[in-house]
Scaffold this motif. Sequence first.
Motif, PDB file in Angstrom:
ATOM      1  N   PRO A  36      22.655  46.846   0.861  1.00 14.50           N
ATOM      2  CA  PRO A  36      23.514  47.185  -0.278  1.00 14.50           C
ATOM      3  C   PRO A  36      24.870  47.758   0.144  1.00 14.50           C
ATOM      4  CG  PRO A  36      21.797  48.816  -0.051  1.00 14.50           C
ATOM      5  CD  PRO A  36      21.490  47.717   0.930  1.00 14.50           C
ATOM      6  N   ASN A  37      24.983  48.215   1.380  1.00 17.85           N
ATOM      7  CA  ASN A  37      26.264  48.725   1.870  1.00 17.85           C
ATOM      8  C   ASN A  37      27.215  47.598   2.256  1.00 17.85           C
ATOM      9  OD1 ASN A  37      25.573  51.524   1.661  1.00 17.85           O
ATOM     10  ND2 ASN A  37      24.296  51.253   3.473  1.00 17.85           N
ATOM     11  N   LYS A  38      26.672  46.400   2.429  1.00 16.56           N
ATOM     12  CA  LYS A  38      27.492  45.247   2.816  1.00 16.56           C
ATOM     13  C   LYS A  38      27.543  44.159   1.752  1.00 16.56           C
ATOM     14  CE  LYS A  38      26.567  45.836   7.730  1.00 16.56           C
ATOM     15  NZ  LYS A  38      25.927  45.264   8.916  1.00 16.56           N
ATOM     16  N   ASP A  39      26.515  44.101   0.910  1.00  9.88           N
ATOM     17  CA  ASP A  39      26.401  43.036  -0.078  1.00  9.88           C
ATOM     18  C   ASP A  39      26.384  43.629  -1.485  1.00  9.88           C
ATOM     19  OD1 ASP A  39      25.781  40.854  -1.660  1.00  9.88           O
ATOM     20  OD2 ASP A  39      23.865  40.420  -0.676  1.00  9.88           O
ATOM     21  N   PRO A  40      27.477  43.439  -2.234  1.00  9.75           N
ATOM     22  CA  PRO A  40      27.517  43.998  -3.594  1.00  9.75           C
ATOM     23  C   PRO A  40      26.520  43.348  -4.550  1.00  9.75           C
ATOM     24  CG  PRO A  40      29.472  42.667  -3.157  1.00  9.75           C
ATOM     25  CD  PRO A  40      28.701  42.751  -1.873  1.00  9.75           C
ATOM     26  N   ASP A  41      25.972  42.195  -4.169  1.00 15.31           N
ATOM     27  CA  ASP A  41      24.988  41.506  -4.997  1.00 15.31           C
ATOM     28  C   ASP A  41      23.546  41.851  -4.619  1.00 15.31           C
ATOM     29  OD1 ASP A  41      26.952  40.162  -6.506  1.00 15.31           O
ATOM     30  OD2 ASP A  41      27.136  38.616  -4.946  1.00 15.31           O
ATOM     31  N   ALA A  42      23.371  42.780  -3.685  1.00 14.81           N
ATOM     32  CA  ALA A  42      22.019  43.186  -3.269  1.00 14.81           C
ATOM     33  C   ALA A  42      21.269  43.764  -4.469  1.00 14.81           C
ATOM     34  CB  ALA A  42      22.094  44.206  -2.148  1.00 14.81           C
ATOM     35  N   LYS A  43      20.026  43.380  -4.607  1.00 14.00           N
ATOM     36  CA  LYS A  43      19.190  43.855  -5.721  1.00 14.00           C
ATOM     37  C   LYS A  43      18.122  44.800  -5.191  1.00 14.00           C
ATOM     38  CE  LYS A  43      20.993  40.906  -8.714  1.00 14.00           C
ATOM     39  NZ  LYS A  43      22.396  41.156  -8.831  1.00 14.00           N
ATOM     40  N   LYS A  44      17.971  45.932  -5.879  1.00 13.76           N
ATOM     41  CA  LYS A  44      16.936  46.893  -5.513  1.00 13.76           C
ATOM     42  C   LYS A  44      15.569  46.348  -5.907  1.00 13.76           C
ATOM     43  CE  LYS A  44      15.562  51.649  -6.113  1.00 13.76           C
ATOM     44  NZ  LYS A  44      14.950  52.094  -7.335  1.00 13.76           N
ATOM     45  N   ILE A  45      14.602  46.583  -5.046  1.00 18.41           N
ATOM     46  CA  ILE A  45      13.224  46.152  -5.288  1.00 18.41           C
ATOM     47  C   ILE A  45      12.409  47.400  -5.603  1.00 18.41           C
ATOM     48  CG2 ILE A  45      11.228  44.997  -4.288  1.00 18.41           C
ATOM     49  CD1 ILE A  45      13.291  43.686  -2.289  1.00 18.41           C
ATOM     50  N   ASP A  46      11.892  47.499  -6.821  1.00 16.28           N
ATOM     51  CA  ASP A  46      11.145  48.698  -7.229  1.00 16.28           C
ATOM     52  C   ASP A  46       9.746  48.758  -6.618  1.00 16.28           C
ATOM     53  OD1 ASP A  46      13.219  49.773  -8.784  1.00 16.28           O
ATOM     54  OD2 ASP A  46      12.637  48.537 -10.498  1.00 16.28           O
ATOM     55  N   SER A  47       9.100  47.595  -6.488  1.00 17.47           N
ATOM     56  CA  SER A  47       7.766  47.563  -5.873  1.00 17.47           C
ATOM     57  C   SER A  47       7.575  46.214  -5.195  1.00 17.47           C
ATOM     58  CB  SER A  47       6.671  47.811  -6.907  1.00 17.47           C
ATOM     59  OG  SER A  47       6.636  46.769  -7.852  1.00 17.47           O
ATOM     60  N   MET A  48       6.769  46.246  -4.147  1.00 21.81           N
ATOM     61  CA  MET A  48       6.463  45.034  -3.406  1.00 21.81           C
ATOM     62  C   MET A  48       5.186  45.256  -2.611  1.00 21.81           C
ATOM     63  SD  MET A  48       9.505  45.530  -0.517  1.00 21.81           S
ATOM     64  CE  MET A  48       9.714  43.833  -0.266  1.00 21.81           C
ATOM     65  N   THR A  49       4.610  44.181  -2.101  1.00 25.01           N
ATOM     66  CA  THR A  49       3.415  44.304  -1.272  1.00 25.01           C
ATOM     67  C   THR A  49       3.833  44.468   0.191  1.00 25.01           C
ATOM     68  OG1 THR A  49       3.221  41.934  -0.864  1.00 25.01           O
ATOM     69  CG2 THR A  49       2.118  42.809  -2.847  1.00 25.01           C
ATOM     70  N   SER A  50       2.891  44.889   1.005  1.00 23.79           N
ATOM     71  CA  SER A  50       3.181  45.029   2.432  1.00 23.79           C
ATOM     72  C   SER A  50       3.524  43.667   3.034  1.00 23.79           C
ATOM     73  CB  SER A  50       2.014  45.678   3.170  1.00 23.79           C
ATOM     74  OG  SER A  50       0.815  44.985   2.931  1.00 23.79           O
ATOM     75  N   GLU A  51       2.940  42.610   2.518  1.00 29.01           N
ATOM     76  CA  GLU A  51       3.263  41.262   2.991  1.00 29.01           C
ATOM     77  C   GLU A  51       4.713  40.912   2.664  1.00 29.01           C
ATOM     78  OE1 GLU A  51       0.496  42.005   1.221  1.00 29.01           O
ATOM     79  OE2 GLU A  51      -1.068  41.605   2.691  1.00 29.01           O
ATOM     80  N   GLU A  52       5.151  41.270   1.465  1.00 27.23           N
ATOM     81  CA  GLU A  52       6.544  41.016   1.081  1.00 27.23           C
ATOM     82  C   GLU A  52       7.506  41.844   1.926  1.00 27.23           C
ATOM     83  OE1 GLU A  52       6.049  39.833  -3.619  1.00 27.23           O
ATOM     84  OE2 GLU A  52       5.918  41.962  -3.063  1.00 27.23           O
TER      85      GLU A  52
END
Length: 115
Positions: A36-52
């Motif tokens: 997010p410090n380099k890409d203004p289009d970066a999207k925050k991920i609220d939850s994910m699996t360990s595989e993801e």
Amino acid sequence: HPGHTTDTVAALIAERWNADSFLNLTAVNGAYTSDPNKDPDAKKIDSMTSEELMKLVSDTITGAGSHSVMDPVASKIIKRASLRTFILNGRDLDSVTKCLKGEGFDGTVITHMEE
């Protein structure tokens, strides 16, 4: 050892102590689709699996000075140890406190397929 960061050391300690949770305090408020410090289009991920998480960090260049939410070795340890993981900004003490109390916080939760 070359090829990993303090994330790996902390994950190994959590695994060794049979912890049920792992807090990864970073400079950003969670995992993102890109830096997010380099890409203004970066999207925050609220939850994910360990595989993801493993997939997200698989292309990370490892070693000192690398900038990723977590190094790939640590992500593998988290999966292996089934550590419920919380990624949050270590400077946001309100979120850290809420996370420790089990309350809603600004960050990312890493779960496992069996959860």
